[in-house]
Design a protein around this motif. Structure first.
Motif, PDB file in Angstrom:
ATOM      1  N   MET A   1      25.850  30.997  33.080  1.00  0.00           N
ATOM      2  CA  MET A   1      26.343  31.454  31.624  1.00  0.00           C
ATOM      3  C   MET A   1      26.718  33.006  31.950  1.00  0.00           C
ATOM      4  O   MET A   1      25.838  33.597  32.604  1.00  0.00           O
ATOM      5  N   GLN A   2      27.707  33.393  31.497  1.00  0.00           N
ATOM      6  CA  GLN A   2      28.154  34.815  31.801  1.00  0.00           C
ATOM      7  C   GLN A   2      27.074  35.796  31.084  1.00  0.00           C
ATOM      8  O   GLN A   2      26.619  35.152  29.806  1.00  0.00           O
ATOM      9  N   SER A   3      27.004  36.794  31.540  1.00  0.00           N
ATOM     10  CA  SER A   3      26.220  37.773  30.877  1.00  0.00           C
ATOM     11  C   SER A   3      27.081  38.436  29.656  1.00  0.00           C
ATOM     12  O   SER A   3      28.272  38.569  29.735  1.00  0.00           O
ATOM     13  N   MET A   4      26.208  39.317  28.833  1.00  0.00           N
ATOM     14  CA  MET A   4      26.720  39.655  27.602  1.00  0.00           C
ATOM     15  C   MET A   4      27.825  40.575  27.872  1.00  0.00           C
ATOM     16  O   MET A   4      27.642  41.615  28.896  1.00  0.00           O
ATOM     17  N   GLY A   5      28.981  40.751  27.345  1.00  0.00           N
ATOM     18  CA  GLY A   5      30.083  41.633  27.481  1.00  0.00           C
ATOM     19  C   GLY A   5      31.074  41.252  28.505  1.00  0.00           C
ATOM     20  O   GLY A   5      32.023  41.792  28.611  1.00  0.00           O
ATOM     21  N   ASP A   6      30.730  40.288  29.492  1.00  0.00           N
ATOM     22  CA  ASP A   6      31.319  39.779  30.427  1.00  0.00           C
ATOM     23  C   ASP A   6      32.374  39.015  30.036  1.00  0.00           C
ATOM     24  O   ASP A   6      31.974  37.982  29.228  1.00  0.00           O
ATOM     25  N   ARG A   7      33.468  38.983  30.479  1.00  0.00           N
ATOM     26  CA  ARG A   7      34.752  37.874  29.967  1.00  0.00           C
ATOM     27  C   ARG A   7      35.452  37.473  31.291  1.00  0.00           C
ATOM     28  O   ARG A   7      35.474  38.223  32.213  1.00  0.00           O
ATOM     29  N   PRO A   8      35.736  36.095  31.594  1.00  0.00           N
ATOM     30  CA  PRO A   8      36.774  35.722  32.350  1.00  0.00           C
ATOM     31  C   PRO A   8      37.850  36.655  32.340  1.00  0.00           C
ATOM     32  O   PRO A   8      38.407  37.057  31.382  1.00  0.00           O
ATOM     33  N   ARG A   9      38.654  36.959  33.537  1.00  0.00           N
ATOM     34  CA  ARG A   9      39.857  37.793  33.504  1.00  0.00           C
ATOM     35  C   ARG A   9      41.047  36.741  34.051  1.00  0.00           C
ATOM     36  O   ARG A   9      40.853  35.933  35.024  1.00  0.00           O
ATOM     37  N   PHE A  10      42.064  36.903  33.220  1.00  0.00           N
ATOM     38  CA  PHE A  10      43.482  36.345  33.644  1.00  0.00           C
ATOM     39  C   PHE A  10      44.374  37.504  34.027  1.00  0.00           C
ATOM     40  O   PHE A  10      44.723  38.310  33.361  1.00  0.00           O
ATOM     41  N   VAL A  11      44.720  37.084  35.374  1.00  0.00           N
ATOM     42  CA  VAL A  11      45.675  38.242  35.766  1.00  0.00           C
ATOM     43  C   VAL A  11      46.974  37.802  36.143  1.00  0.00           C
ATOM     44  O   VAL A  11      47.118  36.724  36.464  1.00  0.00           O
ATOM     45  N   LEU A  12      47.984  38.639  35.444  1.00  0.00           N
ATOM     46  CA  LEU A  12      49.330  38.228  35.551  1.00  0.00           C
ATOM     47  C   LEU A  12      49.912  39.077  36.449  1.00  0.00           C
ATOM     48  O   LEU A  12      50.214  40.339  36.489  1.00  0.00           O
ATOM     49  N   PHE A  13      50.397  38.247  37.435  1.00  0.00           N
ATOM     50  CA  PHE A  13      51.078  38.975  38.843  1.00  0.00           C
ATOM     51  C   PHE A  13      52.336  38.711  38.768  1.00  0.00           C
ATOM     52  O   PHE A  13      52.590  37.406  39.066  1.00  0.00           O
ATOM     53  N   GLY A  14      53.384  39.724  38.935  1.00  0.00           N
ATOM     54  CA  GLY A  14      54.757  39.437  39.035  1.00  0.00           C
ATOM     55  C   GLY A  14      55.773  40.571  38.770  1.00  0.00           C
ATOM     56  O   GLY A  14      55.143  41.722  39.269  1.00  0.00           O
ATOM     57  N   ASP A  15      56.861  40.348  38.551  1.00  0.00           N
ATOM     58  CA  ASP A  15      57.935  41.515  38.628  1.00  0.00           C
ATOM     59  C   ASP A  15      58.121  41.981  37.221  1.00  0.00           C
ATOM     60  O   ASP A  15      57.219  42.115  36.607  1.00  0.00           O
ATOM     61  N   SER A  16      59.197  42.338  36.872  1.00  0.00           N
ATOM     62  CA  SER A  16      59.492  43.259  35.677  1.00  0.00           C
ATOM     63  C   SER A  16      59.291  42.097  34.459  1.00  0.00           C
ATOM     64  O   SER A  16      58.622  42.764  33.362  1.00  0.00           O
ATOM     65  N   ILE A  17      59.345  41.063  34.402  1.00  0.00           N
ATOM     66  CA  ILE A  17      59.405  40.097  33.593  1.00  0.00           C
ATOM     67  C   ILE A  17      57.718  40.054  33.111  1.00  0.00           C
ATOM     68  O   ILE A  17      57.401  39.603  32.008  1.00  0.00           O
TER      69      ILE A  17
END
Lengths: 246, 246
Positions: free
Chosen positions: B1-17
């Motif tokens: 279980m994640q500790s308080m205040g931690d959230r999974p991160r979703f990274v959006l890697f790309g170009d101008s779009i």
């Protein structure tokens, strides 16, 4: 100089008006776009939270051991603290003196976390009591309470304490409560349900946060890119642009 | 279980779009709102970048020593790689075989960074050549080149390679190039300048990313809050809700 890929972080700490700031037209998303490729905007908005409950979070969100504390944090509470006793939202109520002291503890914590952190206090927006009533009727019909659970006058008292604290602590503030009311028709123009923000209301918050950030020298156009702009990359020798930077 | 205040991160890697995905109606901001209080969306979009240049970044963005790697990453390149040789954007061009191999290196790097990371490949959107031409004329007037710098057909070849790689590596993908063209009038409905996305085009990307994320068990409604919902907090004894959680 920051290392490649690192960006300063701006944390938005507050209640639902912060939580909803990534909806269409939201001030948080707009801030992320203003500082595109320059800073990361991290939203820590908690629907329904008052400053009393925020105190249970802030040590977790802003640990003293943090190796890379936020460069800036907005503190945007009060809309729930100002809910009236004896009305439908009384569970959220925090007495005015405690509200101010809670905000003070939050500011102290952030400054302890990082003395150089830009801390910005934002007052709650004004309350459109008619808008709140319409909203309550849309939810509860005839069962909606006759008496408002928040009044503009009381929220204004909280806004004043927020500003007083900012002046005491010499941190910048945004007097949203007053500023919004300077525009005729603010009730429907800036507030969607008498309390939360329309896209136009969000635009005011965005504009004011950017203004305060710029005054504190966070000017997007002067902040470094984490990686080279494409125009600085040679088609024949792309590596050069990346070597220069690191 | 994640500790308080931690959230999974979703990274959006790309170009101008990807870079522009926090503008009004943008898919990145919408994703942040979909996963509000559940995950952090981090945008790493680089205007004008192709996969060759992306390789100079990915080791910095996804270090192997990372103690908390992203839970998911979208890889959204190809619109620049597919720029044609001998035309105004030829500096951005990357040969098709190299495009596929570069994407492969990026996927490998992410899986090396975290074998459990959800990696999603997104093809470039289709190209509206008339829209590109109008855009060029709006910028350069008579000096705009007669011949398009990108064609829908060539971009489609890149999209196909992207999908082929996704199938080879068994990672989920979004075939934006094909999906958008299924709707009559896609040229103006989904593309603002023949290449970048309108709010409607952004909505397609948002919908598809959420669909793929949900299939990989990132369902917002089932993901834990980092801190209690306000309805779980007692007005008389708020601490209880926070103690239970930690």
């Amino acid at each position: 100089m920051q290392s490649m890929g690192d960006r300063p972080r701006f944390v938005l700490f507050g209640d639902s008006i912060t939580e909803q700031s990534f909806r269409t037209g939201g001030w948080g998303a707009a801030l992320a776009d203003t500082y595109s490729r320059k800073a990361d905007v991290v939203v820590r908005g908690y629907d329904g939270y008052n400053t009393r409950w925020a105190l249970f979070l802030h040590n977790h969100l802003f640990p003293l051991s943090c190796s890379a504390p936020p460069a800036a944090t907005t503190i945007f509470f009060g809309a729930n603290d100002a809910a009236l006793l004896g009305r439908t939202s009384e569970r959220l109520h925090v007495p005015i003196e405690e509200y101010k002291e809670n905000l003070r503890k939050i500011v102290y914590r952030l400054k302890e976390c990082s003395p150089t952190m830009l801390v910005v206090l934002i007052t709650p927006p004004p309350v459109d009591e008619d808008g709140r009533k319409e909203f309550a009727i849309s939810l509860y019909g005839d069962k909606a309470m006759e008496l408002p659970e928040r009044t503009n006058e009381t929220t204004g008292v909280y806004a004043k304490q927020c500003i007083e604290l900012a002046k005491e602590l010499q941190v910048p503030y945004i007097d949203l409560w007053s500023q919004m009311q300077e525009t005729a028709g603010w009730q429907k123009m800036f507030l969607s349900d008498g309390l939360h923000l329309t896209p136009e209301g969000n635009a005011i918050v965005h504009r004011e946060v950017v203004r305060v950030f710029r005054e504190a020298h966070f000017r997007a156009e002067e902040m470094p890119y984490d990686f080279p702009h494409h125009s600085a990359i040679s088609g024949d020798d792309p590596e050069r642009a990346f070597l220069q930077k690191s």
